[in-house]
Scaffold this motif. Structure first.
Motif, PDB file in Angstrom:
ATOM      1  N   TYR A  41       0.839  -1.206   0.000  1.00 44.71           N
ATOM      2  CA  TYR A  41       0.000   0.000   0.000  1.00 44.71           C
ATOM      3  C   TYR A  41       0.872   1.253   0.000  1.00 44.71           C
ATOM      4  CZ  TYR A  41      -3.944  -3.033   1.251  1.00 44.71           C
ATOM      5  OH  TYR A  41      -4.908  -4.016   1.277  1.00 44.71           O
ATOM      6  N   ARG A  42       1.933   1.221   0.781  1.00 49.79           N
ATOM      7  CA  ARG A  42       2.824   2.394   0.819  1.00 49.79           C
ATOM      8  C   ARG A  42       3.560   2.567  -0.514  1.00 49.79           C
ATOM      9  NH1 ARG A  42       2.269   4.807   5.525  1.00 49.79           N
ATOM     10  NH2 ARG A  42       1.711   3.581   7.356  1.00 49.79           N
ATOM     11  N   ALA A  43       3.861   1.464  -1.190  1.00 50.30           N
ATOM     12  CA  ALA A  43       4.462   1.555  -2.526  1.00 50.30           C
ATOM     13  C   ALA A  43       3.463   2.165  -3.508  1.00 50.30           C
ATOM     14  CB  ALA A  43       4.918   0.177  -3.004  1.00 50.30           C
ATOM     15  N   ALA A  44       2.203   1.802  -3.381  1.00 49.11           N
ATOM     16  CA  ALA A  44       1.163   2.399  -4.225  1.00 49.11           C
ATOM     17  C   ALA A  44       1.097   3.904  -3.998  1.00 49.11           C
ATOM     18  CB  ALA A  44      -0.190   1.756  -3.939  1.00 49.11           C
ATOM     19  N   LEU A  45       1.171   4.309  -2.740  1.00 49.79           N
ATOM     20  CA  LEU A  45       1.101   5.731  -2.415  1.00 49.79           C
ATOM     21  C   LEU A  45       2.379   6.467  -2.808  1.00 49.79           C
ATOM     22  CD1 LEU A  45      -0.795   5.347   0.938  1.00 49.79           C
ATOM     23  CD2 LEU A  45      -1.666   6.343  -1.202  1.00 49.79           C
ATOM     24  N   ALA A  46       3.502   5.780  -2.787  1.00 51.83           N
ATOM     25  CA  ALA A  46       4.744   6.391  -3.265  1.00 51.83           C
ATOM     26  C   ALA A  46       4.657   6.625  -4.775  1.00 51.83           C
ATOM     27  CB  ALA A  46       5.941   5.510  -2.931  1.00 51.83           C
ATOM     28  N   ALA A  47       3.980   5.717  -5.469  1.00 56.49           N
ATOM     29  CA  ALA A  47       3.800   5.862  -6.913  1.00 56.49           C
ATOM     30  C   ALA A  47       2.796   6.972  -7.234  1.00 56.49           C
ATOM     31  CB  ALA A  47       3.339   4.542  -7.525  1.00 56.49           C
ATOM     32  N   ASP A  48       1.763   7.104  -6.409  1.00 56.63           N
ATOM     33  CA  ASP A  48       0.735   8.130  -6.622  1.00 56.63           C
ATOM     34  C   ASP A  48       0.060   8.433  -5.291  1.00 56.63           C
ATOM     35  OD1 ASP A  48      -1.327   9.812  -7.325  1.00 56.63           O
ATOM     36  OD2 ASP A  48      -2.216   8.458  -8.798  1.00 56.63           O
ATOM     37  N   SER A  49       0.487   9.496  -4.649  1.00 55.58           N
ATOM     38  CA  SER A  49      -0.047   9.851  -3.328  1.00 55.58           C
ATOM     39  C   SER A  49      -1.504  10.315  -3.399  1.00 55.58           C
ATOM     40  CB  SER A  49       0.813  10.936  -2.685  1.00 55.58           C
ATOM     41  OG  SER A  49       0.753  12.126  -3.465  1.00 55.58           O
ATOM     42  N   TYR A  51      -3.873   8.513  -4.918  1.00 55.90           N
ATOM     43  CA  TYR A  51      -4.660   7.322  -5.240  1.00 55.90           C
ATOM     44  C   TYR A  51      -5.496   6.929  -4.022  1.00 55.90           C
ATOM     45  CZ  TYR A  51      -5.836   2.800  -7.275  1.00 55.90           C
ATOM     46  OH  TYR A  51      -6.517   1.710  -7.765  1.00 55.90           O
ATOM     47  N   ALA A  52      -6.750   7.351  -4.016  1.00 55.75           N
ATOM     48  CA  ALA A  52      -7.634   7.162  -2.865  1.00 55.75           C
ATOM     49  C   ALA A  52      -7.808   5.702  -2.441  1.00 55.75           C
ATOM     50  CB  ALA A  52      -8.986   7.821  -3.139  1.00 55.75           C
ATOM     51  N   PRO A  53      -7.944   4.736  -3.370  1.00 54.79           N
ATOM     52  CA  PRO A  53      -8.113   3.351  -2.913  1.00 54.79           C
ATOM     53  C   PRO A  53      -6.957   2.844  -2.040  1.00 54.79           C
ATOM     54  CG  PRO A  53      -8.830   3.537  -5.173  1.00 54.79           C
ATOM     55  CD  PRO A  53      -8.171   4.851  -4.825  1.00 54.79           C
ATOM     56  N   ALA A  54      -5.743   3.271  -2.319  1.00 55.30           N
ATOM     57  CA  ALA A  54      -4.625   2.829  -1.480  1.00 55.30           C
ATOM     58  C   ALA A  54      -4.723   3.437  -0.075  1.00 55.30           C
ATOM     59  CB  ALA A  54      -3.296   3.188  -2.132  1.00 55.30           C
ATOM     60  N   TRP A  55      -5.170   4.688   0.019  1.00 58.27           N
ATOM     61  CA  TRP A  55      -5.373   5.292   1.342  1.00 58.27           C
ATOM     62  C   TRP A  55      -6.457   4.530   2.098  1.00 58.27           C
ATOM     63  CZ3 TRP A  55      -1.896   7.968   3.572  1.00 58.27           C
ATOM     64  CH2 TRP A  55      -1.077   8.837   2.852  1.00 58.27           C
ATOM     65  N   ASN A  56      -7.545   4.213   1.420  1.00 57.71           N
ATOM     66  CA  ASN A  56      -8.634   3.468   2.050  1.00 57.71           C
ATOM     67  C   ASN A  56      -8.147   2.101   2.532  1.00 57.71           C
ATOM     68  OD1 ASN A  56     -11.591   2.982   2.585  1.00 57.71           O
ATOM     69  ND2 ASN A  56     -11.184   1.355   1.108  1.00 57.71           N
ATOM     70  N   ASN A  57      -7.427   1.391   1.684  1.00 60.95           N
ATOM     71  CA  ASN A  57      -6.972   0.049   2.051  1.00 60.95           C
ATOM     72  C   ASN A  57      -5.932   0.084   3.159  1.00 60.95           C
ATOM     73  OD1 ASN A  57      -8.721  -1.167   0.271  1.00 60.95           O
ATOM     74  ND2 ASN A  57      -7.257  -1.161  -1.404  1.00 60.95           N
ATOM     75  N   LEU A  58      -5.065   1.088   3.140  1.00 60.93           N
ATOM     76  CA  LEU A  58      -4.117   1.244   4.249  1.00 60.93           C
ATOM     77  C   LEU A  58      -4.891   1.521   5.541  1.00 60.93           C
ATOM     78  CD1 LEU A  58      -1.230   1.360   5.310  1.00 60.93           C
ATOM     79  CD2 LEU A  58      -1.149   3.766   4.577  1.00 60.93           C
ATOM     80  N   GLY A  59      -5.955   2.299   5.437  1.00 56.73           N
ATOM     81  CA  GLY A  59      -6.813   2.532   6.600  1.00 56.73           C
ATOM     82  C   GLY A  59      -7.417   1.241   7.140  1.00 56.73           C
ATOM     83  N   ASN A  60      -7.862   0.367   6.238  1.00 56.45           N
ATOM     84  CA  ASN A  60      -8.405  -0.929   6.671  1.00 56.45           C
ATOM     85  C   ASN A  60      -7.362  -1.729   7.439  1.00 56.45           C
ATOM     86  OD1 ASN A  60     -10.840  -0.387   5.412  1.00 56.45           O
ATOM     87  ND2 ASN A  60     -10.340  -1.547   3.569  1.00 56.45           N
ATOM     88  N   LEU A  61      -6.161  -1.756   6.914  1.00 52.11           N
ATOM     89  CA  LEU A  61      -5.084  -2.505   7.562  1.00 52.11           C
ATOM     90  C   LEU A  61      -4.785  -1.921   8.947  1.00 52.11           C
ATOM     91  CD1 LEU A  61      -1.907  -3.874   5.974  1.00 52.11           C
ATOM     92  CD2 LEU A  61      -1.675  -2.373   7.932  1.00 52.11           C
ATOM     93  N   LEU A  62      -4.692  -0.605   9.029  1.00 43.47           N
ATOM     94  CA  LEU A  62      -4.392   0.043  10.312  1.00 43.47           C
ATOM     95  C   LEU A  62      -5.538  -0.139  11.307  1.00 43.47           C
ATOM     96  CD1 LEU A  62      -2.688   3.232   8.886  1.00 43.47           C
ATOM     97  CD2 LEU A  62      -1.567   1.376  10.152  1.00 43.47           C
ATOM     98  N   ALA A  63      -6.768  -0.063  10.824  1.00 44.51           N
ATOM     99  CA  ALA A  63      -7.918  -0.276  11.717  1.00 44.51           C
ATOM    100  C   ALA A  63      -7.904  -1.700  12.265  1.00 44.51           C
ATOM    101  CB  ALA A  63      -9.218   0.007  10.976  1.00 44.51           C
ATOM    102  N   ALA A  64      -7.584  -2.653  11.421  1.00 44.93           N
ATOM    103  CA  ALA A  64      -7.525  -4.054  11.864  1.00 44.93           C
ATOM    104  C   ALA A  64      -6.416  -4.266  12.885  1.00 44.93           C
ATOM    105  CB  ALA A  64      -7.322  -4.979  10.667  1.00 44.93           C
ATOM    106  N   GLY A  65      -5.397  -3.429  12.832  1.00 43.87           N
ATOM    107  CA  GLY A  65      -4.282  -3.523  13.770  1.00 43.87           C
ATOM    108  C   GLY A  65      -4.450  -2.633  14.988  1.00 43.87           C
ATOM    109  N   ASN A  66      -5.667  -2.164  15.228  1.00 43.34           N
ATOM    110  CA  ASN A  66      -5.978  -1.323  16.393  1.00 43.34           C
ATOM    111  C   ASN A  66      -5.227   0.003  16.392  1.00 43.34           C
ATOM    112  OD1 ASN A  66      -7.875  -3.125  17.573  1.00 43.34           O
ATOM    113  ND2 ASN A  66      -6.161  -4.405  18.214  1.00 43.34           N
ATOM    114  N   HIS A  67      -5.096   0.595  15.234  1.00 42.95           N
ATOM    115  CA  HIS A  67      -4.481   1.919  15.089  1.00 42.95           C
ATOM    116  C   HIS A  67      -5.548   2.875  14.555  1.00 42.95           C
ATOM    117  CE1 HIS A  67      -0.533   0.217  15.856  1.00 42.95           C
ATOM    118  NE2 HIS A  67      -0.803  -0.719  14.950  1.00 42.95           N
ATOM    119  N   ALA A  68      -6.562   3.104  15.377  1.00 42.14           N
ATOM    120  CA  ALA A  68      -7.747   3.842  14.937  1.00 42.14           C
ATOM    121  C   ALA A  68      -7.425   5.251  14.458  1.00 42.14           C
ATOM    122  CB  ALA A  68      -8.778   3.891  16.055  1.00 42.14           C
TER     123      ALA A  68
END
Length: 134
Positions: A41-49, A51-68
């Motif tokens: 996901y961070r590579a996706a954002l490095a390629a295009d900061s 790109y909303a879907p990568a931000w959303n998916n990174l959010g999903n990962l962080l939420a699942a890891g209790n990083h609200a």
């Protein structure tokens, strides 16, 4: 595993393609490989900061890891980039209700997401949450 390996080869070849990197992240995250998914996901954002879907998916990962709070930032960035991104609105709305204890904001986000995409896979969940929090 074979599809994952194939996608990893494609992602290595197209390291600056945000869509390929994001898709790799989705596959890795669904396989429980969170560290590698986050890197994709961070590579996706490095390629295009932007790109909303990568931000959303990174959010999903962080939420699942209790990083609200970090997840909130990611979802908010996705929505700032695309205010019509119903999935990100749903995700942030649920986070507000369940983790951030911001019921008014959560209800507003869920209502907006439902107005944008009333037939989405998550729509029933959104309606149930809105009903519970009245």
């Amino acid at each position: 595993p074979r599809a994952e390996a194939c996608l990893e080869r494609v992602a290595a070849r197209f390291s600056r393609d945000e869509k390929v990197q994001n898709n790799l992240g989705v596959v890795l995250f669904s396989a429980g490989k969170t560290a590698r998914a986050e890197a994709a996901y961070r590579a996706a954002l490095a390629a295009d900061s932007l790109y909303a879907p990568a931000w959303n998916n990174l959010g999903n990962l962080l939420a699942a890891g209790n990083h609200a709070v970090k997840a909130e930032d990611c979802y908010s960035r996705a929505l700032a980039l695309d205010s019509l991104y119903a999935q990100a609105g749903f995700n942030l709305g649920m986070l507000c209700l369940r983790e951030l204890k911001q019921p008014a904001r959560g209800r507003e986000l869920l209502s907006h997401a439902l107005a944008l995409d009333p037939q989405a896979a998550w729509a029933t969940t959104a309606r149930q949450e809105l009903e519970k929090t009245r």
